[in-house]
Design a protein around this motif. Structure first.
Motif, PDB file in Angstrom:
ATOM      1  N   LYS A   8      53.931 -23.781 -89.848  1.00 53.72           N
ATOM      2  CA  LYS A   8      52.765 -24.004 -88.996  1.00 53.72           C
ATOM      3  C   LYS A   8      53.215 -23.711 -87.572  1.00 53.72           C
ATOM      4  O   LYS A   8      54.317 -24.115 -87.171  1.00 53.72           O
ATOM      5  CB  LYS A   8      52.313 -25.449 -89.136  1.00 53.72           C
ATOM      6  CG  LYS A   8      51.209 -25.860 -88.203  1.00 53.72           C
ATOM      7  CD  LYS A   8      50.901 -27.343 -88.414  1.00 53.72           C
ATOM      8  CE  LYS A   8      50.158 -27.898 -87.233  1.00 53.72           C
ATOM      9  NZ  LYS A   8      49.868 -29.319 -87.391  1.00 53.72           N
ATOM     10  N   ARG A   9      52.397 -22.995 -86.800  1.00 50.87           N
ATOM     11  CA  ARG A   9      52.792 -22.653 -85.436  1.00 50.87           C
ATOM     12  C   ARG A   9      51.557 -22.548 -84.560  1.00 50.87           C
ATOM     13  O   ARG A   9      50.523 -22.063 -84.997  1.00 50.87           O
ATOM     14  CB  ARG A   9      53.547 -21.323 -85.446  1.00 50.87           C
ATOM     15  CG  ARG A   9      54.196 -20.956 -84.128  1.00 50.87           C
ATOM     16  CD  ARG A   9      55.039 -19.687 -84.251  1.00 50.87           C
ATOM     17  NE  ARG A   9      56.184 -19.930 -85.111  1.00 50.87           N
ATOM     18  CZ  ARG A   9      56.851 -18.964 -85.739  1.00 50.87           C
ATOM     19  NH1 ARG A   9      56.492 -17.706 -85.607  1.00 50.87           N
ATOM     20  NH2 ARG A   9      57.880 -19.261 -86.497  1.00 50.87           N
ATOM     21  N   ALA A  10      51.676 -22.997 -83.345  1.00 51.21           N
ATOM     22  CA  ALA A  10      50.620 -22.876 -82.338  1.00 51.21           C
ATOM     23  C   ALA A  10      51.240 -22.304 -81.068  1.00 51.21           C
ATOM     24  O   ALA A  10      52.465 -22.376 -80.891  1.00 51.21           O
ATOM     25  CB  ALA A  10      50.008 -24.252 -82.055  1.00 51.21           C
ATOM     26  N   PRO A  11      50.444 -21.737 -80.191  1.00 51.33           N
ATOM     27  CA  PRO A  11      50.998 -21.255 -78.927  1.00 51.33           C
ATOM     28  C   PRO A  11      51.681 -22.391 -78.166  1.00 51.33           C
ATOM     29  O   PRO A  11      51.103 -23.472 -77.990  1.00 51.33           O
ATOM     30  CB  PRO A  11      49.772 -20.747 -78.171  1.00 51.33           C
ATOM     31  CG  PRO A  11      48.789 -20.398 -79.248  1.00 51.33           C
ATOM     32  CD  PRO A  11      49.019 -21.435 -80.316  1.00 51.33           C
ATOM     33  N   ASN A  15      57.482 -20.319 -78.088  1.00 56.59           N
ATOM     34  CA  ASN A  15      57.189 -19.049 -78.759  1.00 56.59           C
ATOM     35  C   ASN A  15      56.328 -18.127 -77.885  1.00 56.59           C
ATOM     36  O   ASN A  15      55.673 -17.225 -78.387  1.00 56.59           O
ATOM     37  CB  ASN A  15      56.521 -19.278 -80.125  1.00 56.59           C
ATOM     38  CG  ASN A  15      55.167 -19.947 -80.024  1.00 56.59           C
ATOM     39  OD1 ASN A  15      54.908 -20.729 -79.120  1.00 56.59           O
ATOM     40  ND2 ASN A  15      54.284 -19.644 -80.954  1.00 56.59           N
ATOM     41  N   SER A  16      56.362 -18.370 -76.577  1.00 55.91           N
ATOM     42  CA  SER A  16      55.540 -17.576 -75.665  1.00 55.91           C
ATOM     43  C   SER A  16      56.395 -16.876 -74.620  1.00 55.91           C
ATOM     44  O   SER A  16      57.422 -17.395 -74.192  1.00 55.91           O
ATOM     45  CB  SER A  16      54.511 -18.464 -74.963  1.00 55.91           C
ATOM     46  OG  SER A  16      53.626 -19.024 -75.924  1.00 55.91           O
ATOM     47  N   SER A  25      51.841 -15.252 -77.047  1.00 59.13           N
ATOM     48  CA  SER A  25      52.382 -16.292 -77.927  1.00 59.13           C
ATOM     49  C   SER A  25      52.558 -15.688 -79.318  1.00 59.13           C
ATOM     50  O   SER A  25      51.589 -15.237 -79.930  1.00 59.13           O
ATOM     51  CB  SER A  25      51.443 -17.492 -77.988  1.00 59.13           C
ATOM     52  OG  SER A  25      51.307 -18.077 -76.706  1.00 59.13           O
ATOM     53  N   GLN A  26      53.791 -15.679 -79.788  1.00 63.82           N
ATOM     54  CA  GLN A  26      54.101 -15.097 -81.101  1.00 63.82           C
ATOM     55  C   GLN A  26      53.827 -16.131 -82.185  1.00 63.82           C
ATOM     56  O   GLN A  26      54.548 -17.097 -82.332  1.00 63.82           O
ATOM     57  CB  GLN A  26      55.565 -14.646 -81.139  1.00 63.82           C
ATOM     58  CG  GLN A  26      55.941 -13.992 -82.441  1.00 63.82           C
ATOM     59  CD  GLN A  26      57.332 -13.370 -82.384  1.00 63.82           C
ATOM     60  OE1 GLN A  26      57.747 -12.822 -81.384  1.00 63.82           O
ATOM     61  NE2 GLN A  26      58.055 -13.481 -83.480  1.00 63.82           N
ATOM     62  N   LEU A  27      52.768 -15.891 -82.949  1.00 72.39           N
ATOM     63  CA  LEU A  27      52.411 -16.795 -84.040  1.00 72.39           C
ATOM     64  C   LEU A  27      53.101 -16.389 -85.335  1.00 72.39           C
ATOM     65  O   LEU A  27      53.379 -17.231 -86.189  1.00 72.39           O
ATOM     66  CB  LEU A  27      50.896 -16.832 -84.215  1.00 72.39           C
ATOM     67  CG  LEU A  27      50.133 -17.293 -82.960  1.00 72.39           C
ATOM     68  CD1 LEU A  27      48.637 -17.208 -83.185  1.00 72.39           C
ATOM     69  CD2 LEU A  27      50.556 -18.694 -82.564  1.00 72.39           C
ATOM     70  N   GLU A  41      48.797 -14.264 -80.024  1.00 65.13           N
ATOM     71  CA  GLU A  41      47.668 -14.664 -79.199  1.00 65.13           C
ATOM     72  C   GLU A  41      48.029 -14.254 -77.785  1.00 65.13           C
ATOM     73  O   GLU A  41      49.114 -14.599 -77.296  1.00 65.13           O
ATOM     74  CB  GLU A  41      47.457 -16.178 -79.286  1.00 65.13           C
ATOM     75  CG  GLU A  41      46.291 -16.654 -78.458  1.00 65.13           C
ATOM     76  CD  GLU A  41      46.075 -18.153 -78.579  1.00 65.13           C
ATOM     77  OE1 GLU A  41      45.892 -18.782 -77.523  1.00 65.13           O
ATOM     78  OE2 GLU A  41      46.095 -18.687 -79.697  1.00 65.13           O
ATOM     79  N   LEU A 106      43.368 -12.519 -80.216  1.00 64.06           N
ATOM     80  CA  LEU A 106      44.308 -12.559 -81.340  1.00 64.06           C
ATOM     81  C   LEU A 106      44.531 -11.118 -81.759  1.00 64.06           C
ATOM     82  O   LEU A 106      43.565 -10.368 -81.940  1.00 64.06           O
ATOM     83  CB  LEU A 106      43.716 -13.322 -82.530  1.00 64.06           C
ATOM     84  CG  LEU A 106      43.879 -14.819 -82.568  1.00 64.06           C
ATOM     85  CD1 LEU A 106      43.180 -15.379 -83.805  1.00 64.06           C
ATOM     86  CD2 LEU A 106      45.328 -15.227 -82.560  1.00 64.06           C
TER      87      LEU A 106
END
Length: 173
Positions: A8-11, A15-16, A25-27, A41, A106
């Protein structure tokens, strides 16, 4: 070899990155998906768009979360607003111009791997905001960027190619 796992990953800052005036942001990246796709994103503002270019390897799908862009591809011009998407096949020259002050997108690229090129020339994000103190495609010498991109199958178009293959972009830009 790395085993691919569910996650699970969010910005987030972890990861940005900031790249040419964009917050990315790399999802999902190449190593997360065993090369199947990249998913990012991006938050961008008018004037930070890349020059017209061609991907030899990746198809791209942009889904607009907020804002509006005008996309030039394959002899067509698409106005794409929040809640809409646009598909760009590989090997098709394309470009886009942000029509709103900011745009939130996205982007799905398949197969994966193009983010590896971006990750060679970006900087860690210091905040989750669009950077205001960073060079953009329009303000920097692109020689080193183009050298990295060509290794990943992405080529910037020459002015003559743009005039011939993306005439509506040449007029709008």
């Amino acid at each position: 070899m790395k085993t691919i796992q569910a996650y699970k990953r969010a910005p987030a800052l972890e990861n940005s990155t900031w790249y040419k005036g964009l917050l990315i942001s790399q999802l999902a990246g190449n190593s997360d998906t065993d090369g199947a796709f990249d998913l990012v994103e991006s938050k961008m503002k008018k004037g930070t768009e890349p020059p017209p270019h061609i991907h030899d390897r990746e198809a791209e799908l942009f889904y607009i979360l907020a804002g509006e862009i005008k996309v030039f591809a394959d002899g067509q011009v698409f106005t794409v607003v929040a809640g809409e998407s646009v598909f760009l096949p590989k090997k098709i020259p394309h470009a886009y111009l942000i029509q709103s002050e900011e745009c939130h997108v996205l982007a799905l690229m398949t197969p994966g791997g193009f983010l590896n090129a971006i990750n060679k020339i970006n900087a860690p994000a210091r905040t989750m905001e669009i950077p205001s103190d960073m060079e953009t495609y329009a303000t920097v010498d692109l020689t080193s960027t183009m050298a990295v991109f060509i290794k990943y199958g992405v080529r910037m178009m020459s002015p003559d190619e743009i005039a011939e293959q993306l005439p509506a972009y040449a007029i709008a830009h």
